[in-house]
Motif scaffolding. Structure first.
Motif, PDB file in Angstrom:
ATOM      1  N   VAL A 133     -39.779 -41.153  14.909  1.00 55.00           N
ATOM      2  CA  VAL A 133     -39.603 -42.219  13.911  1.00 55.00           C
ATOM      3  C   VAL A 133     -40.542 -43.364  14.536  1.00 55.00           C
ATOM      4  O   VAL A 133     -41.131 -44.291  13.729  1.00 55.00           O
ATOM      5  N   GLU A 134     -40.150 -43.703  16.004  1.00 52.95           N
ATOM      6  CA  GLU A 134     -40.972 -44.833  16.643  1.00 52.95           C
ATOM      7  C   GLU A 134     -42.292 -44.633  16.456  1.00 52.95           C
ATOM      8  O   GLU A 134     -43.226 -45.914  16.310  1.00 52.95           O
ATOM      9  N   ALA A 135     -42.643 -43.681  16.477  1.00 48.59           N
ATOM     10  CA  ALA A 135     -44.530 -43.568  16.346  1.00 48.59           C
ATOM     11  C   ALA A 135     -44.796 -43.362  14.753  1.00 48.59           C
ATOM     12  O   ALA A 135     -46.057 -43.639  14.608  1.00 48.59           O
ATOM     13  N   ASP A 136     -44.048 -43.153  13.894  1.00 49.21           N
ATOM     14  CA  ASP A 136     -44.480 -42.576  12.659  1.00 49.21           C
ATOM     15  C   ASP A 136     -44.664 -44.138  11.801  1.00 49.21           C
ATOM     16  O   ASP A 136     -43.911 -44.469  10.872  1.00 49.21           O
ATOM     17  N   ARG A 137     -45.865 -44.678  11.973  1.00 46.92           N
ATOM     18  CA  ARG A 137     -45.735 -46.120  11.303  1.00 46.92           C
ATOM     19  C   ARG A 137     -46.463 -46.111  10.057  1.00 46.92           C
ATOM     20  O   ARG A 137     -45.924 -46.908   9.161  1.00 46.92           O
ATOM     21  N   ASP A 138     -46.952 -44.949   9.678  1.00 43.39           N
ATOM     22  CA  ASP A 138     -47.472 -44.910   8.225  1.00 43.39           C
ATOM     23  C   ASP A 138     -46.339 -43.976   7.491  1.00 43.39           C
ATOM     24  O   ASP A 138     -46.825 -43.570   6.335  1.00 43.39           O
ATOM     25  N   SER A 139     -45.059 -43.236   7.987  1.00 40.46           N
ATOM     26  CA  SER A 139     -44.468 -42.543   7.232  1.00 40.46           C
ATOM     27  C   SER A 139     -44.946 -41.299   6.875  1.00 40.46           C
ATOM     28  O   SER A 139     -44.977 -40.628   5.917  1.00 40.46           O
TER      29      SER A 139
END
Length: 272
Positions: free
Chosen positions: A163-169
């Protein structure tokens, strides 16, 4: 056009790719685009054929991971693993190598080798704290692999990192994390739509009741008018009957009086 539609409307993208193939089948970019369009629609045999054609035309190996994933889609995970160990993998850039690792781990899971899939994903790229374009997907795949062997606490940790790394969902890591935490999301829009429908039904019912009441009032008015007309007719018919009865009574009185007078005259003559 294919690149613009492939994420939102893959079927239209596939249709456009077929048209492009008829017009320019000797262009490597067209063959590659057609391959991705077929891949997005799970037409793995077509996709693999187009990727192979594009690779022959360009001589590059960048399509190697997606070609291996097509093998998985065709039910041949062993072939995908063979490709993961081929010399072409060493020619891939860092992003390509991570993608190849993801495909290999998926092939292991297809074959029921769950623990081996976890080991396949363990790498310097997974351990790195820096966020790269592939980081969210790699962490997500690792968390999902851990969850498949019931290592829930570790899986939750890695879903949180994803979740922390998933900036563009690009993944549903937040939903998976919430599911592990027992959190349920309620769609406020759906609730509002339900309330609007209930209000609409209530208004419709009220309008129907009002319409019925108006009809009842109209019926009552019609009945009152009818009663008034009937009473007027009865009154009109009774008046001539009353006059006739009075005339008949007068004639009877005159007749009786006449008889009495005649009898008195007869008695007087007898006395004389």
């Amino acid at each position: 056009m294919v690149a613009r539609l492939i994420d939102e409307e893959p079927e239209r993208a596939y249709a456009y790719s077929r048209i492009a193939l008829r017009l320019a089948s000797r262009v490597a970019a067209v063959r590659e685009a057609a391959g991705f369009a077929a891949y997005a629609n799970q037409k793995y045999s077509e996709a693999l054929a187009e990727f192979r054609a594009a690779r022959r035309m360009t001589g590059t190996v960048e399509l190697w991971p997606v070609m291996a994933d097509c093998e998985r889609g065709l039910g041949r995970p062993e072939k995908a693993l063979d490709m993961a160990g081929a010399p072409e993998v060493h020619k891939l850039d860092k992003a390509g190598q991570v993608e190849m690792r993801l495909v290999a781990a998926g092939a292991r899971r297809d074959m029921g080798q769950l623990e081996a899939a976890i080991v396949t994903l363990q790498s310097p790229e997974l351990a790195s704290s820096s966020v790269q374009p592939w980081t969210a997907r790699l962490r997500y795949a690792y968390a999902d692999a851990l969850l498949s062997v019931e290592r829930r606490d570790e899986a939750r940790e890695w879903f949180a990192k994803a979740v922390e790394a998933d900036r563009d969902s690009s993944t549903d890591a937040s939903d998976r994390l919430a599911e592990l935490d027992g959190v349920e999301f309620v769609d406020a829009l759906d609730d509002n739509e339900d309330e609007s429908q209930e209000e609409s039904r209530g208004r419709s019912a009220a309008d129907a009741d009002a319409h019925v009441d108006d009809d009842d009032d109209d019926d009552i008015d019609d009945i009152d008018d009818s009663d008034i007309d009937v009473s007027d007719d009865d009154t009109g018919d009774d008046e001539p009957l009353d006059d006739a009865s009075e005339d008949e009574d007068d004639e009877d009185d005159d007749e009786v009086a006449g008889k009495v007078h005649d009898e008195a005259d007869a008695k007087a003559v007898d006395k004389d």
